[in-house]
Structures are given as C-alpha cells and as structure tokens.
Design an enzyme around this catalytic site. Structure first.
Site, PDB file in Angstrom:
ATOM      1  N   ARG A 140       0.833  -1.210   0.000  1.00  0.00           N
ATOM      2  CA  ARG A 140       0.000   0.000   0.000  1.00  0.00           C
ATOM      3  C   ARG A 140       0.875   1.271   0.000  1.00  0.00           C
ATOM      4  O   ARG A 140       1.010   1.941  -1.001  1.00  0.00           O
ATOM      5  CB  ARG A 140      -0.938  -0.014   1.229  1.00  0.00           C
ATOM      6  CG  ARG A 140      -2.097   0.961   1.143  1.00  0.00           C
ATOM      7  CD  ARG A 140      -1.753   2.390   1.386  1.00  0.00           C
ATOM      8  NE  ARG A 140      -1.260   2.643   2.739  1.00  0.00           N
ATOM      9  CZ  ARG A 140      -0.824   3.829   3.151  1.00  0.00           C
ATOM     10  NH1 ARG A 140      -0.815   4.854   2.323  1.00  0.00           N
ATOM     11  NH2 ARG A 140      -0.355   3.982   4.384  1.00  0.00           N
ATOM     12  N   ASP A 141       1.517   1.538   1.130  1.00  0.00           N
ATOM     13  CA  ASP A 141       2.253   2.796   1.271  1.00  0.00           C
ATOM     14  C   ASP A 141       3.459   2.845   0.335  1.00  0.00           C
ATOM     15  O   ASP A 141       3.871   3.913  -0.109  1.00  0.00           O
ATOM     16  CB  ASP A 141       2.697   2.945   2.733  1.00  0.00           C
ATOM     17  CG  ASP A 141       3.175   4.347   3.046  1.00  0.00           C
ATOM     18  OD1 ASP A 141       2.870   5.262   2.276  1.00  0.00           O
ATOM     19  OD2 ASP A 141       3.867   4.512   4.061  1.00  0.00           O
TER      20      ASP A 141
ATOM     21  N   HIS B 284       4.968   4.413  12.673  1.00  0.00           N
ATOM     22  CA  HIS B 284       5.191   4.298  11.231  1.00  0.00           C
ATOM     23  C   HIS B 284       6.265   5.333  10.909  1.00  0.00           C
ATOM     24  O   HIS B 284       5.978   6.521  10.764  1.00  0.00           O
ATOM     25  CB  HIS B 284       3.865   4.600  10.514  1.00  0.00           C
ATOM     26  CG  HIS B 284       3.947   4.572   9.028  1.00  0.00           C
ATOM     27  ND1 HIS B 284       3.350   3.587   8.282  1.00  0.00           N
ATOM     28  CD2 HIS B 284       4.540   5.403   8.141  1.00  0.00           C
ATOM     29  CE1 HIS B 284       3.573   3.824   6.995  1.00  0.00           C
ATOM     30  NE2 HIS B 284       4.301   4.922   6.889  1.00  0.00           N
TER      31      HIS B 284
ATOM     32  N   HIS C  29       9.644   6.922   8.839  1.00  0.00           N
ATOM     33  CA  HIS C  29      10.254   7.047   7.521  1.00  0.00           C
ATOM     34  C   HIS C  29      11.734   7.359   7.686  1.00  0.00           C
ATOM     35  O   HIS C  29      12.192   7.632   8.790  1.00  0.00           O
ATOM     36  CB  HIS C  29       9.566   8.164   6.726  1.00  0.00           C
ATOM     37  CG  HIS C  29       8.316   7.727   6.054  1.00  0.00           C
ATOM     38  ND1 HIS C  29       7.925   8.183   4.822  1.00  0.00           N
ATOM     39  CD2 HIS C  29       7.349   6.875   6.444  1.00  0.00           C
ATOM     40  CE1 HIS C  29       6.774   7.623   4.482  1.00  0.00           C
ATOM     41  NE2 HIS C  29       6.394   6.826   5.448  1.00  0.00           N
TER      42      HIS C  29
ATOM     43  N   CYS D 149       9.601   9.535  -0.551  1.00  0.00           N
ATOM     44  CA  CYS D 149       8.846  10.656   0.011  1.00  0.00           C
ATOM     45  C   CYS D 149       8.381  11.553  -1.130  1.00  0.00           C
ATOM     46  O   CYS D 149       9.199  12.082  -1.882  1.00  0.00           O
ATOM     47  CB  CYS D 149       9.748  11.428   0.957  1.00  0.00           C
ATOM     48  SG  CYS D 149       8.977  12.877   1.616  1.00  0.00           S
TER      49      CYS D 149
ATOM     50  N   ASN E 245       9.733   5.259   3.174  1.00  0.00           N
ATOM     51  CA  ASN E 245       9.414   4.304   4.225  1.00  0.00           C
ATOM     52  C   ASN E 245      10.655   3.581   4.727  1.00  0.00           C
ATOM     53  O   ASN E 245      11.582   3.286   3.970  1.00  0.00           O
ATOM     54  CB  ASN E 245       8.435   3.255   3.683  1.00  0.00           C
ATOM     55  CG  ASN E 245       7.045   3.807   3.549  1.00  0.00           C
ATOM     56  OD1 ASN E 245       6.466   4.275   4.517  1.00  0.00           O
ATOM     57  ND2 ASN E 245       6.513   3.776   2.337  1.00  0.00           N
TER      58      ASN E 245
HETATM   59 ZN    ZN Z   1       4.822   5.667   5.046  1.00  0.00          ZN
END
Ligand code: ZN
Length: 310
Positions: free
Chosen positions: A22-23, A214, A216, A247, A256
């Site tokens: 997803r991310d 979460h 980064h 990003c 991530n």
């Molecule tokens: Zn993320």
C-alpha cells in the site's frame, strides 16, 4: 564468537506490519499489474509476517496505483494467522474495504490542517466527523478498526506539530472508536529524542493504550528512531519491503523504513521478529524486477552479516 544477549530494557520481540503493497506502491510511479501485486502479497505472506497492508480504498482518480485493491484482495492466497488490512479515508472507503474482505481497516488523518487538506482534501474536523460512522461499519462486520495519524512528528508545510495537538487528536480518535493508534512520521522529520518525547507523553496520557509507529527515513534517521522507540518500550512498527515508497515531498530521498534492513538490525540485536530475513530479501529482489528499478533497501546490496546466515 561471543554472543551478546539482548539489552535488558529493550522489547524481546517486535511486531512488524508490512505496508509495502500500500504505502510503498502508492508512491511509485510504475503502476504494477494486479497479477504482480498478488504475487508480491503472496510472497510476503510466506515470510512469517502476521500483518500486511494490502491496499487503499481511496478515489482511483486521486491514487491510480490503488485502483485495483478489491481485485488484489479477491485473488491473493489468504494464510491463516495473517491480518490483511486496508486504509480508508471515509465511510465509502470503509464500506468498500469491508466488502473486499479486509480483516482490519485503518482510517488515516493528519496532525496538521495543511497536510490533511493536501492528502484527502478535507480539514481535520471533516475527517474526524466520519470516524464514528466508519468505526460502526467496520466493527459491525466483525473487523478491527484502527487509526493512523500522519505527520505526527512534523509537517512539511507547517513545521513542528505540537505534541499536545497530537495527543488531543489521539484522544478524539479513541473516543470515536479507534482500536489501535499508529503515529506516522510521514515525511521523515522525526529524530530520536523527539520520538522518545512523543512516546513518553503518549504513555503518560494513555497508560494502557498500545501504540504503533510508522517511521520514515527521508533524512536517514529511520533506524536511529527505531532504536529510540525501542528504548521507551515501543514494540510495534510499520515498514515497507525494499524501503519502497519514496517521500513525495523529496524526490529521490528514501521514504518508508525498509523491512529487511529493520529485520537485519533487530536480529543482530537478538530481538525476535518471527520473520525469515532471506525470504524478505527475495521479496525485495522480486519487487526490483517488477518495478524495473533498484529499491532503496541496503541489506540486499550489502549482504547479510555472516553470523546471521547460519
Ligand atoms: Zn509511510
């Protein structure tokens, strides 16, 4: 060779939620086919992961990379014991996620007004107004309902985000029915002492509430922030296979935190993850072939340190 035991004050076991499908993919220029996405999720399912974020139920015109999330849910091979989740910004998304068979649904909103508006085109109050209804839809289907608060450690538009504001929004989300909370360092602005300040303030205000981070690594601080979080008792993290998902505000910068790099570091520290590092590295290599570019993860380039190979 002497083996150093785990430092006593660090958690013995860490729970990782894989967010690459997803991310990660959401921020990739290349849109993978449904078949490739299913192959990726199936391969990740065989690594020991217990939580995989499969996709997002957002407007396809806004995020074309996630347009086929329902198809991915339908075609992937579910393994028992794995929570396959999706994110949704509103009631429509929550209904679609439940219909597609998501085991858990996360609403996401931002700790700053400008980021929320840029991300979901709503102000924070508008986002919050949907949360109670989303909780009802997801819970009545027997699924878990959780929340992710983005830019909790700094906003690319507004700069510092007051910790008091982050905690007030957490309180609202819990009141409105969120089960677990995740704080996101969405654009990599966190640093170790800030991570500890935010976590300690969170635990003081919500002593019994579990917290997931979460993180980064846009400015390279990702693993240092993990270590800072471990020291204040956090044992649940998100990460992305291959470190994919650059990003969007900093082209070329890593985004991530990379799953296999995180697992390599934790295993070096004798912290259990339940994950097969080599199977994860195979997933990252598969992803490189699918995306036709090198992924940001370092372990597949540097190799595994010798004592972890046995
Ligand atoms: Zn993320």
């Amino acid at each position: 060779m002497t083996v150093t035991p785990a430092l006593p004050r660090l958690p013995r076991r860490i729970d990782i939620r894989e967010v690459g499908p997803r991310d990660g993919l959401q921020n990739e220029e290349t849109i993978l086919s449904t078949t490739d996405k299913v192959q990726l999720v199936d391969a990740l399912s065989a690594t020991g992961l217990t939580q995989i974020e499969v996709g997002a139920f957002v407007r396809p015109q806004n995020v074309p990379q996630m347009a086929d999330t329902a198809e991915v849910f339908a075609a992937m091979q579910r393994r028992p014991g794995i929570i396959y989740s999706a994110i949704a910004p509103n009631v429509v998304g929550a209904r679609r996620a439940v219909a597609a068979g998501a085991d858990a649904v996360q609403v996401f909103l931002s700790a700053s007004e400008s980021h929320n508006r840029s991300n979901v085109n709503m102000d924070v109050e508008q986002s919050l107004s949907a949360v109670a209804d989303m909780a009802e839809i997801v819970r009545s289907a027997g699924k878990s309902f959780d929340a992710v608060l983005s830019v909790a450690f700094g906003c690319p538009f507004e700069g510092d985000v007051p910790i008091s504001r982050v905690l007030d929004l957490c309180a609202r989300l819990l009141d409105l029915g969120a089960g677990q909370l995740t704080l996101g360092d969405t654009t990599g602005m966190a640093y170790p002492t800030l991570v500890q300040q935010v976590v300690l303030a969170f635990h003081e205000r919500f002593p019994r509430q579990p917290l997931r981070l979460h993180l980064h690594s846009a400015r390279g601080a990702g693993l240092a922030n993990i270590f800072a979080a471990l020291q204040v008792g956090i044992s649940e993290f998100d990460s992305s296979i291959g470190g994919i998902g650059g990003c969007p505000f900093a082209p070329g910068a890593p985004g991530n935190l990379c799953t296999e790099d995180l697992v390599h570091m934790l295993h070096e520290m004798h912290i259990e993850t339940g994950l097969d590092l080599f199977a994860l590295m195979e997933c990252a290599r598969m992803l490189e072939r699918m995306l036709d570019h090198v992924v940001p993860g370092q372990t597949i380039k540097a190799g595994v340190c010798k004592h972890l190979t046995g």
